[in-house]
Structures are given as C-alpha cells and as structure tokens.
Design a protein around this motif. Structure first.
Motif, PDB file in Angstrom:
ATOM      1  N   ILE A  55       3.999  -8.467  -5.433  1.00  0.00           N
ATOM      2  CA  ILE A  55       3.289  -7.263  -5.002  1.00  0.00           C
ATOM      3  C   ILE A  55       1.821  -7.609  -4.797  1.00  0.00           C
ATOM      4  CG2 ILE A  55       2.900  -6.457  -7.392  1.00  0.00           C
ATOM      5  CD1 ILE A  55       3.142  -3.573  -6.251  1.00  0.00           C
ATOM      6  N   GLN A  56       1.271  -7.189  -3.671  1.00  0.00           N
ATOM      7  CA  GLN A  56      -0.126  -7.463  -3.373  1.00  0.00           C
ATOM      8  C   GLN A  56      -1.050  -6.729  -4.345  1.00  0.00           C
ATOM      9  OE1 GLN A  56      -1.308  -7.028   0.778  1.00  0.00           O
ATOM     10  NE2 GLN A  56       0.825  -7.333   1.439  1.00  0.00           N
ATOM     11  N   LYS A  57      -2.189  -7.312  -4.568  1.00  0.00           N
ATOM     12  CA  LYS A  57      -3.163  -6.747  -5.503  1.00  0.00           C
ATOM     13  C   LYS A  57      -3.567  -5.323  -5.099  1.00  0.00           C
ATOM     14  CE  LYS A  57      -6.447  -9.518  -6.715  1.00  0.00           C
ATOM     15  NZ  LYS A  57      -7.699 -10.326  -6.679  1.00  0.00           N
ATOM     16  N   VAL A  58      -3.629  -5.054  -3.804  1.00  0.00           N
ATOM     17  CA  VAL A  58      -4.079  -3.751  -3.332  1.00  0.00           C
ATOM     18  C   VAL A  58      -3.160  -2.622  -3.783  1.00  0.00           C
ATOM     19  CG1 VAL A  58      -2.852  -3.883  -1.118  1.00  0.00           C
ATOM     20  CG2 VAL A  58      -4.941  -2.498  -1.302  1.00  0.00           C
ATOM     21  N   PHE A  59      -1.890  -2.934  -4.073  1.00  0.00           N
ATOM     22  CA  PHE A  59      -0.938  -1.907  -4.499  1.00  0.00           C
ATOM     23  C   PHE A  59      -0.796  -1.830  -6.025  1.00  0.00           C
ATOM     24  CE2 PHE A  59       0.785  -3.276  -0.265  1.00  0.00           C
ATOM     25  CZ  PHE A  59       0.370  -2.138   0.412  1.00  0.00           C
ATOM     26  N   ALA A  60      -1.517  -2.685  -6.712  1.00  0.00           N
ATOM     27  CA  ALA A  60      -1.425  -2.713  -8.168  1.00  0.00           C
ATOM     28  C   ALA A  60      -2.464  -1.789  -8.790  1.00  0.00           C
ATOM     29  CB  ALA A  60      -1.611  -4.134  -8.682  1.00  0.00           C
ATOM     30  N   ASP A  61      -2.219  -1.423 -10.029  1.00  0.00           N
ATOM     31  CA  ASP A  61      -3.136  -0.581 -10.792  1.00  0.00           C
ATOM     32  C   ASP A  61      -4.034  -1.466 -11.648  1.00  0.00           C
ATOM     33  OD1 ASP A  61      -3.973   1.182 -13.155  1.00  0.00           O
ATOM     34  OD2 ASP A  61      -3.049   2.643 -11.802  1.00  0.00           O
ATOM     35  N   ASP A  62      -5.269  -1.029 -11.863  1.00  0.00           N
ATOM     36  CA  ASP A  62      -6.214  -1.810 -12.660  1.00  0.00           C
ATOM     37  C   ASP A  62      -5.752  -1.982 -14.110  1.00  0.00           C
ATOM     38  OD1 ASP A  62      -7.856  -2.052 -10.472  1.00  0.00           O
ATOM     39  OD2 ASP A  62      -9.122  -0.337 -11.000  1.00  0.00           O
ATOM     40  N   THR A  63      -4.869  -1.110 -14.542  1.00  0.00           N
ATOM     41  CA  THR A  63      -4.409  -1.162 -15.944  1.00  0.00           C
ATOM     42  C   THR A  63      -3.225  -2.110 -16.150  1.00  0.00           C
ATOM     43  OG1 THR A  63      -2.907   0.721 -15.622  1.00  0.00           O
ATOM     44  CG2 THR A  63      -5.178   1.215 -16.305  1.00  0.00           C
ATOM     45  N   TRP A  64      -2.696  -2.706 -15.059  1.00  0.00           N
ATOM     46  CA  TRP A  64      -1.531  -3.572 -15.189  1.00  0.00           C
ATOM     47  C   TRP A  64      -1.865  -4.805 -16.043  1.00  0.00           C
ATOM     48  CZ3 TRP A  64       1.773  -4.071 -10.102  1.00  0.00           C
ATOM     49  CH2 TRP A  64       2.249  -2.798  -9.759  1.00  0.00           C
ATOM     50  N   GLU A  65      -0.919  -5.120 -16.924  1.00  0.00           N
ATOM     51  CA  GLU A  65      -1.065  -6.296 -17.780  1.00  0.00           C
ATOM     52  C   GLU A  65       0.250  -7.064 -17.834  1.00  0.00           C
ATOM     53  OE1 GLU A  65      -2.241  -4.860 -21.587  1.00  0.00           O
ATOM     54  OE2 GLU A  65      -4.277  -4.323 -20.952  1.00  0.00           O
ATOM     55  N   ILE A  66       0.174  -8.338 -18.137  1.00  0.00           N
ATOM     56  CA  ILE A  66       1.361  -9.167 -18.277  1.00  0.00           C
ATOM     57  C   ILE A  66       2.268  -8.559 -19.352  1.00  0.00           C
ATOM     58  CG2 ILE A  66       2.269 -11.459 -18.801  1.00  0.00           C
ATOM     59  CD1 ILE A  66       0.604 -11.357 -16.257  1.00  0.00           C
ATOM     60  N   GLY A  67       3.566  -8.417 -19.014  1.00  0.00           N
ATOM     61  CA  GLY A  67       4.530  -7.850 -19.947  1.00  0.00           C
ATOM     62  C   GLY A  67       4.768  -6.367 -19.776  1.00  0.00           C
ATOM     63  N   SER A  68       3.873  -5.689 -19.043  1.00  0.00           N
ATOM     64  CA  SER A  68       4.057  -4.251 -18.811  1.00  0.00           C
ATOM     65  C   SER A  68       5.180  -4.015 -17.806  1.00  0.00           C
ATOM     66  CB  SER A  68       2.764  -3.625 -18.283  1.00  0.00           C
ATOM     67  OG  SER A  68       1.730  -3.740 -19.221  1.00  0.00           O
ATOM     68  N   GLU A  69       5.823  -2.874 -17.905  1.00  0.00           N
ATOM     69  CA  GLU A  69       6.877  -2.499 -16.963  1.00  0.00           C
ATOM     70  C   GLU A  69       6.324  -1.486 -15.969  1.00  0.00           C
ATOM     71  OE1 GLU A  69      11.333  -2.118 -17.955  1.00  0.00           O
ATOM     72  OE2 GLU A  69      10.646  -0.034 -17.827  1.00  0.00           O
ATOM     73  N   VAL A  70       6.632  -1.695 -14.686  1.00  0.00           N
ATOM     74  CA  VAL A  70       6.119  -0.814 -13.629  1.00  0.00           C
ATOM     75  C   VAL A  70       7.266  -0.387 -12.713  1.00  0.00           C
ATOM     76  CG1 VAL A  70       3.793  -1.775 -13.656  1.00  0.00           C
ATOM     77  CG2 VAL A  70       5.533  -2.823 -12.196  1.00  0.00           C
ATOM     78  N   SER A  71       7.100   0.766 -12.106  1.00  0.00           N
ATOM     79  CA  SER A  71       8.083   1.264 -11.140  1.00  0.00           C
ATOM     80  C   SER A  71       7.555   0.987  -9.739  1.00  0.00           C
ATOM     81  CB  SER A  71       8.316   2.765 -11.338  1.00  0.00           C
ATOM     82  OG  SER A  71       9.223   3.258 -10.367  1.00  0.00           O
ATOM     83  N   VAL A  72       8.308   0.225  -8.959  1.00  0.00           N
ATOM     84  CA  VAL A  72       7.878  -0.174  -7.619  1.00  0.00           C
ATOM     85  C   VAL A  72       9.046  -0.077  -6.641  1.00  0.00           C
ATOM     86  CG1 VAL A  72       6.017  -1.707  -8.388  1.00  0.00           C
ATOM     87  CG2 VAL A  72       8.355  -2.593  -8.171  1.00  0.00           C
ATOM     88  N   PHE A  73       8.703   0.098  -5.372  1.00  0.00           N
ATOM     89  CA  PHE A  73       9.714   0.070  -4.318  1.00  0.00           C
ATOM     90  C   PHE A  73       9.875  -1.368  -3.842  1.00  0.00           C
ATOM     91  CE2 PHE A  73      10.991   0.208   0.164  1.00  0.00           C
ATOM     92  CZ  PHE A  73      12.166   0.938   0.045  1.00  0.00           C
ATOM     93  N   VAL A  74      11.118  -1.837  -3.780  1.00  0.00           N
ATOM     94  CA  VAL A  74      11.403  -3.232  -3.440  1.00  0.00           C
ATOM     95  C   VAL A  74      11.991  -3.331  -2.036  1.00  0.00           C
ATOM     96  CG1 VAL A  74      12.792  -5.266  -4.037  1.00  0.00           C
ATOM     97  CG2 VAL A  74      11.750  -3.880  -5.858  1.00  0.00           C
ATOM     98  N   TYR A  75      11.486  -4.270  -1.257  1.00  0.00           N
ATOM     99  CA  TYR A  75      12.012  -4.535   0.082  1.00  0.00           C
ATOM    100  C   TYR A  75      12.070  -6.044   0.301  1.00  0.00           C
ATOM    101  CZ  TYR A  75       7.045  -5.123   1.283  1.00  0.00           C
ATOM    102  OH  TYR A  75       5.739  -5.542   1.327  1.00  0.00           O
ATOM    103  N   GLN A  76      12.713  -6.452   1.402  1.00  0.00           N
ATOM    104  CA  GLN A  76      12.845  -7.878   1.688  1.00  0.00           C
ATOM    105  C   GLN A  76      11.866  -8.309   2.775  1.00  0.00           C
ATOM    106  OE1 GLN A  76      15.948  -5.934   2.566  1.00  0.00           O
ATOM    107  NE2 GLN A  76      17.596  -6.939   1.435  1.00  0.00           N
ATOM    108  N   GLU A  77      11.358  -9.512   2.626  1.00  0.00           N
ATOM    109  CA  GLU A  77      10.475 -10.070   3.661  1.00  0.00           C
ATOM    110  C   GLU A  77      10.391 -11.571   3.471  1.00  0.00           C
ATOM    111  OE1 GLU A  77       6.864  -8.000   5.535  1.00  0.00           O
ATOM    112  OE2 GLU A  77       5.979  -9.352   4.049  1.00  0.00           O
ATOM    113  N   ASP A  78      10.488 -12.309   4.579  1.00  0.00           N
ATOM    114  CA  ASP A  78      10.376 -13.785   4.557  1.00  0.00           C
ATOM    115  C   ASP A  78      11.353 -14.426   3.581  1.00  0.00           C
ATOM    116  OD1 ASP A  78       8.281 -13.531   6.386  1.00  0.00           O
ATOM    117  OD2 ASP A  78       6.791 -13.357   4.777  1.00  0.00           O
ATOM    118  N   GLY A  79      12.556 -13.872   3.502  1.00  0.00           N
ATOM    119  CA  GLY A  79      13.593 -14.465   2.673  1.00  0.00           C
ATOM    120  C   GLY A  79      13.474 -14.179   1.191  1.00  0.00           C
ATOM    121  N   GLY A  80      12.523 -13.335   0.805  1.00  0.00           N
ATOM    122  CA  GLY A  80      12.360 -13.001  -0.604  1.00  0.00           C
ATOM    123  C   GLY A  80      12.130 -11.513  -0.793  1.00  0.00           C
TER     124      GLY A  80
END
Length: 274
Positions: free
Chosen positions: A31-56
């Motif tokens: 996920i690009q930094k622009v869509f992340a929240d400033d409060t995100w930390e390693i180990g935290s769980e987040v709800s995101v929409f997942v799509y495919q691009e460039d084979g991943g």
C-alpha cells in the motif's frame, strides 16, 4: 487474501514508499504511503481494499464504487479494441474486456457495471452482460423492506432495477408513477418475493402504516395551490400520477384519512383545505 473485497491485514514492514501488509497465510500486499494513516505501526491490523496489479496484490484505503459481486454506475475513462477502463472510484481503473461488453463502451459515457472475479484469469473484471430478472435463493429481504435502487432499463413489463447493489428486480409498469431514467438512483420497497426467487419492487410503501407520507404530500400540494386541488376519487390514475406521483389506491387512502381528520373537504371534482 481476497481481491475485490476489504481485508483485515497486519502491517509487517514499513518501506520508504509505503507499507507491506500480510494476511494470516503469509500473502502480502503493498500500500502506498499516501493511503496510509500516520498512526500505522508495525504489527497493527488495518482494513484495506485489495486489488491486483503487476502480478501481485496492492491495497488502498479508498472505497471503490462496487466490490466483487456488486453493481455500480461507472464512467469510461479509456476505450481500446481489447476492452475499456472504467473509473472505479479508486486509484486503479476497472477493466471490462471487449467480450464482456453488451455493446461497445464509449469513452466518457456512463454504464452499469457488474464486478466479478474472472474464473479463467483470476482477475477482478467488469461486465455489462448480466441476466435480467434472475432467480435467487435465501434473499435477505422481507416484504415492505426499504431498499436502494439503480434503474437499469425499461421493458414491456416495467423497469429492471438493481437492488442494494447486489440483486436484480422488477418494477411493474402499473407501479410506476413518475418519470424514470436509466442509471438514476431511487428508493424502493420490496413488494413481493415470488416462489421462483424473483423480486418485485414498488416505488412507494404499501399499507395504512405508511399513509402519513401520502397525506403530507397532498397537504403540501394544497398549500402550494391556495388550498385547492382539482382531483377526486373519480380522477383517473394518470391524472393522480401526473399531479402527485402516487397511485390512485394510495391517493384514496390518503384523502379518506384527511377527510376523517377534518383537514380537507371533498367537493365534487376537487379537494379543499379546511
């Protein structure tokens, strides 16, 4: 990882351009930094929409117009011989292959799109080809439920509609009391769920418990017309529909209630506000 849906993923790594997210099975999404929240930390769980691009897998906190299994009205941003790209409401456009177009999609025009996972490619895909009035099992509706509608097209029977972005139903021509337009949005009500699993819709609530809405509409119209309304129980359904956008059945219930409450007087071919 479920593409085309919101996933609860754990933040496993922070890099200069964004974050790496991971599901319980170890699959990863970026996920690009622009869509992340400033409060995100390693180990935290987040709800995101997942799509495919460039084979991943990639993710966003944006909300698409439709998830897989849903319909939405989308605008074409590019039309190519191989297919069209639709504005999906997120950073990535939705691809509608040429073979999945009922008629050729024209750039900058709006279309009703159904989003699904293509079995052959495993990719999130759009289509304008779908069944009219399909049969359903275990519907999450009861008679009288209020629902959101997208108008599809007019037929000999009435109007085909999308219900709550997921189901296709029908408004019979006899239940249409105002001008309708393809791809517009309306509020409707479940009229019946038939034994064959098809759904009938009405644009107005049925039953005396909903009559206050129609009574108020008549009072408002009377106030706008200096206390007079040239309609009666002898007026044609077409005249009532044109003036009040309601059925004759609901009109008669409403004026009966208003007369009983001594709010109106019924005088030959007109209604008078007391």
């Amino acid at each position: 990882m479920t593409p085309g849906q919101f996933n609860n993923l754990k933040i496993s790594e922070k890099i200069s351009s964004g974050f790496i997210l991971q599901d319980p099975e170890g699959e990863k999404a970026f996920i690009q930094k622009v869509f992340a929240d400033d409060t995100w930390e390693i180990g935290s769980e987040v709800s995101v929409f997942v799509y495919q691009e460039d084979g991943g897998y990639k993710a966003t906190t944006e909300h698409p117009n439709a998830l897989t299994g849903e319909f939405a009205v989308m605008t074409s941003v590019q039309s190519l011989p191989s297919g069209a790209f639709m504005d999906w409401g997120i950073i990535k456009d939705l691809f509608v292959p040429y073979k999945q177009q009922k008629s050729k999609i024209v750039e900058a025009k709006r279309y009703l799109i159904y989003v699904y996972i293509d079995e052959a490619t495993g990719l999130i895909t759009g289509t304008t080809k779908f069944k009219r009035n399909p049969q359903y099992d275990n519907l999450p509706f009861e008679k009288g439920d209020k629902v959101d509608l997208i108008l599809m097209n007019e037929s000999e029977l009435g109007w085909n509609v999308v219900i709550n972005k997921k189901y296709i139903g029908l408004i019979y021509a006899s239940d249409v009391y105002k001008k309708l337009y393809p791809l517009s949005e309306e509020t409707g009500y479940i009229k019946a769920i038939r034994e064959d699993g098809k759904i009938d819709i009405t644009l107005q609530p049925e039953g005396y418990e909903n009559i206050d809405e129609f009574k108020q509409k008549i009072i408002d119209k009377l106030n706008d017309n200096y206390g007079l309304l040239y309609l009666s129980d002898k007026s044609s359904p077409e005249e009532i529909r044109e003036e009040l956008q309601m059925s004759k059945k609901n009109f008669k219930k409403a004026i009966g209630g208003l007369y009983k409450d001594k709010i109106i007087d019924l005088v030959d071919d007109r209604i008078k506000l007391l």
